[in-house]
Write a protein that holds these residues in place. Structure first.
Motif: not given
Length: 194
Positions: A46-64, A99-109
């Motif tokens: 499960l790709f967590e867009r809000h985590k990607f936002h946090q990890l990149t300081a919102g750098k890609y919010d406008t374009a993506y 920013a991805v939750s992985w596998g059977k237990f969805q552990v965040l990367g």
């Protein structure tokens, strides 16, 4: 086909964590509908867009905004998650994988160290090997984050708060885990522990 969890795997994890097998399977059922892999043998993510936002300081919010957004959610279909990850990785690979939750237990990367891995690549590679690695990551994460007592007590609100974040009630993680546990505990196998 990737290795799936056996009854023995669950029993060993229950012994390690000092909890019932039903408690562990309840988490897996709610987090991934009980399956760690998709039909094409890639890990369920499960790709967590809000985590990607946090990890990149919102750098890609406008374009993506569909892959970088301060607002959680907007996940889309499970079948689209790897494509979303690829799009995000084209911008910032490390942040995307965390920013991805992985596998059977969805552990965040982002939690790779708490899941028992020295590096993010080791964690990601393990997530592709099979469900036993998913279970190992889950057990380590539970032991390293203060979740163990909540899992042992089946305190689903406390567990979901730490595991899924403060918005856990919105998605009813606690009540869904409690309901799954009630179903699994009816089987003598799922009651097994210690």
């Amino acid at each position: 086909m990737k290795p799936i969890l056996t009854q023995q795997d669950y029993k060993e994890a229950a012994r390690l964590l000092g909890c019932e097998v039903a408690a562990i399977t309840a988490v897996a059922e709610v987090e991934s509908a009980g399956a760690g892999f998709l039909a094409n043998d890639t890990p369920k993510i499960l790709f967590e867009r809000h985590k990607f936002h946090q990890l990149t300081a919102g750098k890609y919010d406008t374009a993506y905004p569909d892959i970088s957004n301060s607002i959680p959610g907007g996940h889309g279909k499970i079948s689209d998650q790897h494509r979303r990850l690829q799009r995000a990785a084209a911008q910032d690979r490390q942040a995307a994988l965390m920013a991805v939750s992985w596998g059977k237990f969805q552990v965040l990367g982002l939690n790779f160290k708490l899941a028992g891995f020295a590096t993010l690549p080791l964690f990601i590679n393990a997530m592709y090997t099979g469900e036993p690695a998913h279970l190992m990551a889950f057990c380590n994460f539970v032991k390293n984050t203060g979740l163990l007592a909540a899992l042992q007590r089946r305190d689903w609100p406390a567990f979901a708060y730490i595991y899924n974040g403060p918005a856990y009630k919105k998605n009813r993680y606690d009540s869904r885990m409690a309901a799954a546990y009630k179903i699994f505990i009816k089987s003598s196998f799922y009651f097994y522990y210690l």
